[in-house]
Design a protein around this motif. Structure first.
Motif, PDB file in Angstrom:
ATOM      1  N   ILE A   1      35.917  44.999  48.842  1.00 17.26           N
ATOM      2  CA  ILE A   1      35.346  45.605  50.051  1.00 17.26           C
ATOM      3  C   ILE A   1      34.714  44.540  50.939  1.00 17.26           C
ATOM      4  O   ILE A   1      34.840  44.578  52.167  1.00 17.26           O
ATOM      5  CB  ILE A   1      34.321  46.686  49.656  1.00 17.26           C
ATOM      6  CG1 ILE A   1      35.026  47.824  48.899  1.00 17.26           C
ATOM      7  CG2 ILE A   1      33.612  47.229  50.886  1.00 17.26           C
ATOM      8  CD1 ILE A   1      34.075  48.870  48.360  1.00 17.26           C
ATOM      9  N   ALA A   2      34.047  43.570  50.313  1.00 22.75           N
ATOM     10  CA  ALA A   2      33.420  42.509  51.098  1.00 22.75           C
ATOM     11  C   ALA A   2      34.441  41.669  51.834  1.00 22.75           C
ATOM     12  O   ALA A   2      34.157  41.134  52.913  1.00 22.75           O
ATOM     13  CB  ALA A   2      32.566  41.631  50.189  1.00 22.75           C
TER      14      ALA A   2
ATOM     15  N   THR B   1      41.438  38.527  45.570  1.00 22.76           N
ATOM     16  CA  THR B   1      40.046  38.258  45.204  1.00 22.76           C
ATOM     17  C   THR B   1      39.965  37.861  43.742  1.00 22.76           C
ATOM     18  O   THR B   1      40.361  38.636  42.860  1.00 22.76           O
ATOM     19  CB  THR B   1      39.172  39.496  45.460  1.00 22.76           C
ATOM     20  OG1 THR B   1      39.320  39.893  46.821  1.00 22.76           O
ATOM     21  CG2 THR B   1      37.716  39.183  45.189  1.00 22.76           C
ATOM     22  N   PRO B   2      39.460  36.690  43.431  1.00 22.61           N
ATOM     23  CA  PRO B   2      39.416  36.257  42.020  1.00 22.61           C
ATOM     24  C   PRO B   2      38.547  37.134  41.146  1.00 22.61           C
ATOM     25  O   PRO B   2      38.771  37.217  39.942  1.00 22.61           O
ATOM     26  CB  PRO B   2      38.846  34.835  42.112  1.00 22.61           C
ATOM     27  CG  PRO B   2      39.105  34.395  43.511  1.00 22.61           C
ATOM     28  CD  PRO B   2      39.007  35.635  44.342  1.00 22.61           C
ATOM     29  N   THR B   3      37.541  37.795  41.731  1.00 22.13           N
ATOM     30  CA  THR B   3      36.627  38.604  40.916  1.00 22.13           C
ATOM     31  C   THR B   3      37.265  39.903  40.438  1.00 22.13           C
ATOM     32  O   THR B   3      36.804  40.481  39.455  1.00 22.13           O
ATOM     33  CB  THR B   3      35.368  38.939  41.718  1.00 22.13           C
ATOM     34  OG1 THR B   3      35.743  39.612  42.930  1.00 22.13           O
ATOM     35  CG2 THR B   3      34.608  37.676  42.070  1.00 22.13           C
ATOM     36  N   THR B   4      38.292  40.395  41.136  1.00 17.83           N
ATOM     37  CA  THR B   4      39.003  41.641  40.791  1.00 17.83           C
ATOM     38  C   THR B   4      38.056  42.830  40.663  1.00 17.83           C
ATOM     39  O   THR B   4      38.342  43.786  39.935  1.00 17.83           O
ATOM     40  CB  THR B   4      39.794  41.489  39.480  1.00 17.83           C
ATOM     41  OG1 THR B   4      38.866  41.294  38.386  1.00 17.83           O
ATOM     42  CG2 THR B   4      40.771  40.341  39.542  1.00 17.83           C
ATOM     43  N   ASP B   5      36.930  42.797  41.363  1.00 14.57           N
ATOM     44  CA  ASP B   5      35.989  43.924  41.331  1.00 14.57           C
ATOM     45  C   ASP B   5      35.961  44.555  42.711  1.00 14.57           C
ATOM     46  O   ASP B   5      36.297  43.924  43.714  1.00 14.57           O
ATOM     47  CB  ASP B   5      34.588  43.429  40.939  1.00 14.57           C
ATOM     48  CG  ASP B   5      34.007  42.489  41.968  1.00 14.57           C
ATOM     49  OD1 ASP B   5      33.038  42.858  42.632  1.00 14.57           O
ATOM     50  OD2 ASP B   5      34.554  41.368  42.102  1.00 14.57           O
ATOM     51  N   PRO B   6      35.539  45.844  42.807  1.00 14.84           N
ATOM     52  CA  PRO B   6      35.538  46.522  44.119  1.00 14.84           C
ATOM     53  C   PRO B   6      34.570  45.908  45.110  1.00 14.84           C
ATOM     54  O   PRO B   6      34.783  46.012  46.319  1.00 14.84           O
ATOM     55  CB  PRO B   6      35.141  47.966  43.768  1.00 14.84           C
ATOM     56  CG  PRO B   6      34.496  47.891  42.431  1.00 14.84           C
ATOM     57  CD  PRO B   6      35.156  46.754  41.720  1.00 14.84           C
TER      58      PRO B   6
END
Length: 315
Positions: free
Chosen positions: A233-234, A224-229
């Motif tokens: 999860i999405a 995931t490029p955003t590297t956020d949870p």
């Protein structure tokens, strides 16, 4: 020889010569590239709308840098002199490839289809028909969660700092996000394809569920490029749901295959079950005696005289 007649020239077995195959491949590629070029030129006139659509998930600072305080918003800009031109070309070409995909995909299919059997074509139609909506669903989900992910990432910015985002980097980020989600949604379809070909059974996939769940979350965190949870999860949630749908389909398919062929799940080196239950013996039938040879049909006294060393074989 006229061109049309030369194009239809085949060998006695109905196969086209290599030169005709290469000529057909050239024509198919030319048609696909022409469609992409035409759509790219048309998309260049709407490049500004396309860039606005791709950058909409970013919370904009309406008043410019003066209102960019911390992670509340960001300013989208071009950082180099050539950025407006290169970004316009990139967005237009991307739109051309996507919008013209029915044309060049059909050209690719028209070149490959004559070499496939009827059953292979049927399976290809089924998998393509399932792959397109899965990819579209993953791409749409990526675009939906992009605003949430960007707010999470921009929220880390300390107060008093401004967020200035390069538009070309932002577009690359959005495209990578869409591609990662779209391709990831194809993984369950790959498992179904392996089950249809007999490589993986549904029972084996059921035994993998713990490792698959763990691996999907790790995969979501890495790609995931955003590297956020939120993005992890999405991405991982729908893939896990699709995985269990693929498992259910594989179990049903294995049951159908086993009903049609009891030995379908046996390995190549595994012996099938043999029924060793003793069976009853039928009544012994009388066996007629074989017809005697002319030499053996004579009287016993004559046979006795003609024996040699106790044997009655005249040879």
């Amino acid at each position: 020889m006229p061109k049309s007649a030369r194009k239809l020239e085949k060998d006695p077995e109905g196969r086209m010569p290599l030169a005709d195959h290469l000529r057909e491949l050239r024509n198919r590629l030319a048609k696909g590239l022409l469609a992409i070029t035409v759509v790219t030129i048309v998309a260049a006139f709407y490049s500004e709308d396309l860039m606005r659509f791709l950058s909409d998930p970013v919370p904009r600072c309406e008043g410019g840098l003066g209102e960019s305080t911390g992670g509340s918003c960001a300013v989208v800009s071009f950082n180099t002199l050539l950025s407006p031109f290169t970004t316009t070309v990139k967005v237009s070409l991307m739109a051309g490839i996507i919008v013209a995909s029915p044309v060049w995909l059909y050209q690719l299919w028209a070149f490959v289809a004559p070499g496939l059997h009827k059953s292979e074509r049927r399976y290809t139609y089924a998998f393509v028909g399932a792959a397109v909506p899965l990819f579209a669903g993953g791409a749409y989900l990526a675009y939906v969660i992009l605003p949430i992910s960007m707010k999470v990432l921009l929220g880390i910015t300390p107060d008093g700092s401004a967020n200035i985002l390069a538009l070309d980097d932002l577009l690359d980020f959005t495209v990578r996000m869409v591609l990662v989600f779209g391709i990831s949604f194809e993984l369950p379809l790959l498992l179904i394809m392996l089950n249809m070909t007999g490589v993986v059974t549904g029972r084996r996939m059921v035994g993998w569920w713990r490792g698959v769940v763990m691996g999907v979350f790790v995969f979501g965190a890495v790609v995931t490029p955003t590297t956020d949870p939120v993005g992890m999860i999405a991405l991982a949630g729908p893939i896990i749901v699709l995985y269990f749908i693929a498992v259910a389909f594989s179990l049903i398919n294995d049951r159908r295959r086993l009903r049609n062929n009891p030995d379908a799940e046996l390995d190549d080196d595994e012996a099938s079950d043999i029924d060793l239950t003793p069976a009853g013996v039928d009544e012994v039938a009388a066996v007629p005696s074989a017809r005697a040879l002319p030499e053996q049909a004579s009287s016993a006294s004559t046979d006795k005289d003609r024996r040699l060393n106790g044997f009655d074989d005249v040879t």
